[in-house]
Motif scaffolding. Structure first.
Motif, short mmCIF file in Angstrom:
data_model
loop_
_atom_site.label_atom_id
_atom_site.label_comp_id
_atom_site.label_asym_id
_atom_site.label_seq_id
_atom_site.Cartn_x
_atom_site.Cartn_y
_atom_site.Cartn_z
N ALA A 89 0.70 -1.21 -0.08
CA ALA A 89 0.01 0.03 -0.04
C ALA A 89 0.78 1.31 0.04
N ARG A 90 1.93 1.41 0.70
CA ARG A 90 2.76 2.54 0.96
C ARG A 90 3.51 2.54 -0.55
N ARG A 91 3.96 1.62 -1.16
CA ARG A 91 4.37 1.92 -2.52
C ARG A 91 3.58 2.45 -3.64
N LEU A 92 2.32 1.91 -3.51
CA LEU A 92 1.27 2.49 -4.42
C LEU A 92 0.99 4.03 -4.07
N VAL A 93 1.07 4.19 -2.88
CA VAL A 93 0.52 5.85 -2.38
C VAL A 93 1.87 6.48 -2.72
N ALA A 94 3.00 5.87 -2.55
CA ALA A 94 4.32 6.67 -2.79
C ALA A 94 4.49 7.00 -4.58
N ALA A 95 3.95 5.98 -5.01
CA ALA A 95 3.96 6.17 -6.63
C ALA A 95 3.05 7.11 -6.88
N ALA A 96 1.81 7.21 -6.34
CA ALA A 96 0.91 8.19 -6.59
C ALA A 96 1.50 9.71 -6.44
N TRP A 97 1.93 9.85 -5.10
CA TRP A 97 2.72 11.25 -4.97
C TRP A 97 3.84 11.46 -5.74
N GLY A 98 4.71 10.52 -6.21
CA GLY A 98 5.77 10.59 -7.03
C GLY A 98 5.32 11.06 -8.28
N PHE A 99 4.49 10.21 -8.97
CA PHE A 99 4.01 10.84 -10.27
C PHE A 99 3.34 12.20 -10.15
N SER A 100 2.57 12.51 -9.14
CA SER A 100 2.17 13.95 -9.13
C SER A 100 3.21 15.02 -8.94
N ALA A 101 4.25 14.68 -8.13
CA ALA A 101 5.36 15.59 -8.17
C ALA A 101 6.16 15.95 -9.27
N ALA A 102 6.13 14.63 -10.16
CA ALA A 102 6.91 14.75 -11.60
C ALA A 102 6.15 15.38 -12.55
N PHE A 103 4.65 15.47 -12.54
CA PHE A 103 3.75 16.28 -13.29
C PHE A 103 3.85 17.71 -13.05
N SER A 104 4.08 17.89 -11.71
CA SER A 104 3.97 19.38 -11.18
C SER A 104 5.22 20.08 -11.14
N SER A 105 6.23 19.33 -11.57
CA SER A 105 7.49 19.81 -11.52
C SER A 105 7.78 21.18 -12.51
N PRO A 106 7.15 21.05 -13.71
CA PRO A 106 7.33 22.16 -14.58
C PRO A 106 7.01 23.68 -13.86
N MET A 107 6.16 23.49 -12.95
CA MET A 107 5.72 24.88 -12.17
C MET A 107 6.70 25.39 -11.74
N LEU A 108 7.89 24.88 -11.21
CA LEU A 108 9.06 25.47 -10.55
C LEU A 108 9.89 26.28 -11.90
N TYR A 109 9.54 25.99 -13.06
CA TYR A 109 10.00 26.87 -14.21
C TYR A 109 9.34 27.83 -14.72
N LEU A 110 8.16 27.47 -14.85
CA LEU A 110 7.16 28.23 -15.49
C LEU A 110 7.00 29.65 -14.64
N TYR A 111 6.46 29.58 -13.45
CA TYR A 111 5.96 30.51 -12.76
C TYR A 111 7.16 31.25 -12.20
N GLU A 112 6.94 32.77 -12.19
CA GLU A 112 8.03 33.66 -11.60
C GLU A 112 7.17 35.09 -11.18
N GLU A 113 7.75 35.72 -10.64
CA GLU A 113 7.37 37.04 -10.47
C GLU A 113 7.35 37.97 -11.53
N ARG A 114 6.37 38.76 -11.70
CA ARG A 114 6.37 39.73 -12.91
C ARG A 114 5.32 40.88 -12.64
#
Length: 220
Positions: free
Chosen positions: A81-106
């Motif tokens: 169960a922990r592996r499945l949940v960890a994979a869910a959070w891991g994939f979510s973090a991978a799909f969200s990682s472009p936000m670290l590059y795309l967002y900025e102060e303007r």
């Protein structure tokens, strides 16, 4: 099962606290006052918990699929169960990682904002298609496929066990009752043909004891 529900509750609660609450604060302050690092980090966390809320459901569907289709090989241990949940959070973090590059102060309309700007309309179309596919289409397909297979498995096993249980007991009961009825009818309609006297055993004279009369007869 409770572990998955707990993780889903955490993800949904995080969406309310980290995503909705920060947007409300920004609407009140109008300008972004947290800095560029906080801009990237907060936007990343907002998208991360949104993805996690969806992919924990995917992990739950995969767990139920494995439990129904492979019950003998299924082990509901904490590690799995922990592996499945960890994979869910891991994939979510991978799909969200472009936000670290795309967002900025303007500076937008003389106000400092935490902003995303992709430039052309084509880039926005590609971006929205990728978000829709990763956040809705792919999870919906996996969840639907898992539950369709679960329903088919339960239906097929039920159809295999149902007629055997009903059709197997009925013929046996009918056979037993039918044989008893046939036996009783044959004895009723066809009584024994041998004489009744033969049915009574002969008395053995040696086994009979004749008692003497206790009083003598006196003729008048």
């Amino acid at each position: 099962m409770n572990f998955f529900i707990k993780q889903l509750a955490i993800a949904d609660l995080s969406v309310g606290l980290l995503s909705v609450l920060t947007d409300i604060v920004q609407k009140i302050t109008i300008s972004w006052l947290a800095g560029n690092v906080a801009c990237k980090l907060i936007r990343f966390i907002q998208v991360w918990v949104t993805y996690a809320s969806t992919y924990v459901l995917v992990a739950l569907s995969i767990d139920r699929y494995d439990a129904i289709t492979h019950p003998m090989n299924f082990s509901g241990c904490w590690k799995r169960a922990r592996r499945l949940v960890a994979a869910a959070w891991g994939f979510s973090a991978a799909f969200s990682s472009p936000m670290l590059y795309l967002y900025e102060e303007r500076i937008i309309q003389d106000q400092l904002q935490c902003w995303i700007d992709l430039g052309s309309a084509f880039r926005w179309q590609v971006y929205m298609c990728l978000v829709a596919a990763s956040l809705f289409v792919i999870p919906a397909f996996i969840i639907s496929a898992c539950y369709v297979i679960i329903i088919r498995t339960i239906w097929s096993k039920g159809s295999m066990l149902g007629p055997a249980a009903v059709g197997g007991a009925a013929p046996r009961a009918a056979g037993v009752n039918g044989s008893k009825r046939k036996y009783l009818d044959s004895r009723t309609l066809h009584p024994p043909t041998y004489p009744v006297s033969k049915a009574i055993p002969y008395a053995n004279a040696n086994n009979l004891k004749l008692s003497e009369p206790t009083a003598k007869f006196n003729p008048v």
